[in-house]
Design a protein around this motif. Structure first.
Motif, PDB file in Angstrom:
ATOM      1  N   LEU A 408     -37.779 -66.767  -3.199  1.00 38.66           N
ATOM      2  CA  LEU A 408     -38.463 -66.159  -2.062  1.00 38.66           C
ATOM      3  C   LEU A 408     -39.003 -64.792  -2.446  1.00 38.66           C
ATOM      4  O   LEU A 408     -38.276 -63.958  -2.997  1.00 38.66           O
ATOM      5  CB  LEU A 408     -37.520 -66.041  -0.862  1.00 38.66           C
ATOM      6  CG  LEU A 408     -37.131 -67.357  -0.185  1.00 38.66           C
ATOM      7  CD1 LEU A 408     -36.133 -67.109   0.935  1.00 38.66           C
ATOM      8  CD2 LEU A 408     -38.362 -68.085   0.356  1.00 38.66           C
ATOM      9  N   GLN A 409     -40.272 -64.560  -2.155  1.00 35.45           N
ATOM     10  CA  GLN A 409     -40.941 -63.316  -2.545  1.00 35.45           C
ATOM     11  C   GLN A 409     -40.852 -62.301  -1.410  1.00 35.45           C
ATOM     12  O   GLN A 409     -41.668 -62.282  -0.492  1.00 35.45           O
ATOM     13  CB  GLN A 409     -42.400 -63.610  -2.887  1.00 35.45           C
ATOM     14  CG  GLN A 409     -42.580 -64.548  -4.067  1.00 35.45           C
ATOM     15  CD  GLN A 409     -44.013 -64.997  -4.251  1.00 35.45           C
ATOM     16  OE1 GLN A 409     -44.913 -64.594  -3.520  1.00 35.45           O
ATOM     17  NE2 GLN A 409     -44.249 -65.855  -5.238  1.00 35.45           N
ATOM     18  N   ALA A 410     -39.828 -61.456  -1.481  1.00 36.37           N
ATOM     19  CA  ALA A 410     -39.610 -60.444  -0.448  1.00 36.37           C
ATOM     20  C   ALA A 410     -38.677 -59.371  -0.985  1.00 36.37           C
ATOM     21  O   ALA A 410     -37.956 -59.587  -1.967  1.00 36.37           O
ATOM     22  CB  ALA A 410     -39.008 -61.073   0.811  1.00 36.37           C
ATOM     23  N   GLY A 411     -38.702 -58.214  -0.327  1.00 38.69           N
ATOM     24  CA  GLY A 411     -37.819 -57.123  -0.738  1.00 38.69           C
ATOM     25  C   GLY A 411     -36.387 -57.310  -0.289  1.00 38.69           C
ATOM     26  O   GLY A 411     -35.467 -56.706  -0.851  1.00 38.69           O
ATOM     27  N   ALA A 412     -36.185 -58.131   0.737  1.00 37.19           N
ATOM     28  CA  ALA A 412     -34.840 -58.415   1.250  1.00 37.19           C
ATOM     29  C   ALA A 412     -34.777 -59.860   1.700  1.00 37.19           C
ATOM     30  O   ALA A 412     -35.719 -60.368   2.315  1.00 37.19           O
ATOM     31  CB  ALA A 412     -34.501 -57.487   2.417  1.00 37.19           C
ATOM     32  N   CYS A 413     -33.691 -60.537   1.385  1.00 33.89           N
ATOM     33  CA  CYS A 413     -33.523 -61.930   1.775  1.00 33.89           C
ATOM     34  C   CYS A 413     -32.117 -62.152   2.315  1.00 33.89           C
ATOM     35  O   CYS A 413     -31.157 -61.521   1.860  1.00 33.89           O
ATOM     36  CB  CYS A 413     -33.758 -62.861   0.586  1.00 33.89           C
ATOM     37  SG  CYS A 413     -35.459 -62.899  -0.005  1.00 33.89           S
ATOM     38  N   ALA A 414     -32.009 -63.077   3.266  1.00 33.44           N
ATOM     39  CA  ALA A 414     -30.715 -63.428   3.840  1.00 33.44           C
ATOM     40  C   ALA A 414     -30.510 -64.928   3.750  1.00 33.44           C
ATOM     41  O   ALA A 414     -31.475 -65.703   3.713  1.00 33.44           O
ATOM     42  CB  ALA A 414     -30.646 -62.974   5.302  1.00 33.44           C
TER      43      ALA A 414
END
Length: 463
Positions: A408-414
């Motif tokens: 997943l391309q993001a600065g934060a993932c949950a």
């Protein structure tokens, strides 16, 4: 002289009006903050930590009044406003406890044993200009302010023009907590003055939270002046519901995130990409949950969703929904507007090319997207110019962690939860969601000079 006014989005009534700064007053304020910072950087790390603890105590003491002011100025529910103030106290306490260790000199081992000493030290940059949005009028400020003060910097706050009361309340909070005067000053100036502020010699760095378009302009101005920037911009990231997900849990977390702050949050869930096997069940449960939410007075305890912050923002949201439906999205619930209120809305069968997929919907509208496989769901999630916060729902948490970390391309993932900022963890985005990090040890190091020092001890032996 022009005025800056705050208007209650629920009642439409003007709460207060303030005289905008003229150039003479603006220059005086900038000079005062510059002088205050030069003194502040000489204080010990422990004294700065103690000041942050006092600031946390003052936030809790004034929590009720601060929360009510935020609800009145921008429409967030009182419950969420109270939680926001508490989070500000938390970030102050976090940096009071952990900040000193993040800023002590770091000595490298003397590998060549020739008496050469090498260490890294951290020095404040000076005065940091913060250009902040209205949606979290306290938290957006404190998540930069707490580490900036701990590091020895001072701050200039150009807050959104619709929350001047909150901006001035923050300035007063520092004084009430016993911090020196002029450690933070609120600048009551229009947004058109941003470029001149960035270019001013007193300003050494800039932090901005807001739209991607505005972020590009600020980055260009700061780049021309060779000044450090941290940008936290828009987000339309996806929550991916895999074939083996717990639908009930996914719906609960997704609805909570989508309606956070009346749907007005960069990091709130916006696109929900669901495996086709679970699509019907997920969409039906989300529609039911959204329909149950109470819309109304943000000061009322029973209210789940208050008004949008401004009428023009509500108009923009309604236009995005209308265009998405014209292009084939299915309205499953909501879609109704009344001045500043927009009903919790679910759009089904959303596809690329629709505003609900491509753009940021800054309000209580959920876009549900069908994926034929888990891999296609991840591909669709990354098919966005944004990269702020994303999530994945699966019963296989190890697989979920691997997808979150690697795909997943993001600065934060949950995983099996919604994304939220945490003082202990770095926060920021990639792609059109910005760059740089706030919070954690990464955040405190954004606005310091990381200086390498080498000391040759040979002279000591030649005496």
């Amino acid at each position: 002289m022009s005025k800056i006014s705050s208007v209650n989005p629920y009642t439409g009534k003007t709460l207060a009006s303030y005289e905008a700064f003229d150039l003479t007053r603006l220059d005086s304020v900038l000079d005062s903050v510059d002088k205050a910072q030069q003194h502040w950087q000489q204080t010990s790390l422990q004294d700065r930590a103690n000041a942050l603890r006092d600031l946390a105590a003052q936030l809790r003491k004034q929590q009720g009044a601060l929360a009510k002011l935020a609800s009145e100025e921008m429409g967030k529910t009182l419950v969420s406003a109270e939680a926001e103030v508490e989070k500000c106290a938390w970030v102050c306490e976090y940096y009071a406890e952990q900040g000193p260790a993040m800023l002590v000199d770091e000595y490298l081992p003397d590998e060549d044993s020739n008496g050469v000493e090498r260490f890294v030290c951290y020095q404040p940059l000076g005065v940091v200009l913060a250009i902040m949005p209205w949606n979290f009028p306290y938290w957006q400020v404190f998540r930069f302010l707490a580490p900036a003060l701990m590091a020895g910097n001072a701050a200039l706050l150009k807050h959104a023009s619709n929350v001047p009361g909150c901006a001035l309340a923050i300035e007063k909070l520092l004084l009430d907590a016993g911090l020196p005067e002029n450690m933070l000053r609120t600048l009551l100036v229009p947004g058109s003055r941003a470029a001149a502020l960035i270019e001013h010699p007193v300003v050494k760095a800039v932090t901005f939270t807001g739209s991607t378009d505005a972020g590009r302009k600020i980055a260009a101005t700061a780049g021309k002046a060779l000044k450090k920037t941290v940008l936290e911009l828009g987000g339309s990231d996806a929550y991916v519901v895999l074939e083996d997900a717990d639908v009930k849990l996914a719906v609960e977390k997704c609805v909570t995130s989508r309606l956070l702050n009346n749907g007005q949050s960069c990091i709130a869930a916006k696109r929900f990409i669901v495996h086709t096997k679970l699509y019907g069940e997920f969409a039906a449960q989300m529609t039911e949950a959204m329909n149950k939410k109470v819309v109304g007075d943000p000061l009322a305890k029973e209210t789940d969703v208050g008004p949008q912050a401004r009428e023009d923002l509500c108009e923009d949201l309604a236009a995005q929904v209308t265009e998405s439906i014209r292009l084939g999205a299915v309205l499953m619930c909501g879609g109704e507007r009344d001045k500043t209120f927009y009903s919790p809305t679910v759009l089904g069968e959303v596809r690329p090319g629709m505003p609900a997929f491509d753009d940021e919907l800054f309000g209580p509208v959920a876009a549900v997207i069908r994926a034929r496989s888990d891999d296609e769901a991840i591909t669709l999630a990354n098919q966005s110019m944004f990269g702020l916060g994303a999530a994945v729902f699966t019963r296989d948490t190890r697989r979920g962690a691997k997808i979150a970390a690697e795909r997943l391309q993001a600065g934060a993932c949950a995983v099996n939860d919604f994304v939220k900022s945490d003082p202990r963890m770095p926060f920021g985005g990639i792609k059109a969601s910005g760059y740089g990090r706030e919070l954690g040890r990464f955040g405190i190091h954004e606005f310091v000079n990381i200086k390498a020092v080498v000391v040759n001890g040979e002279a000591d032996h030649n005496e």
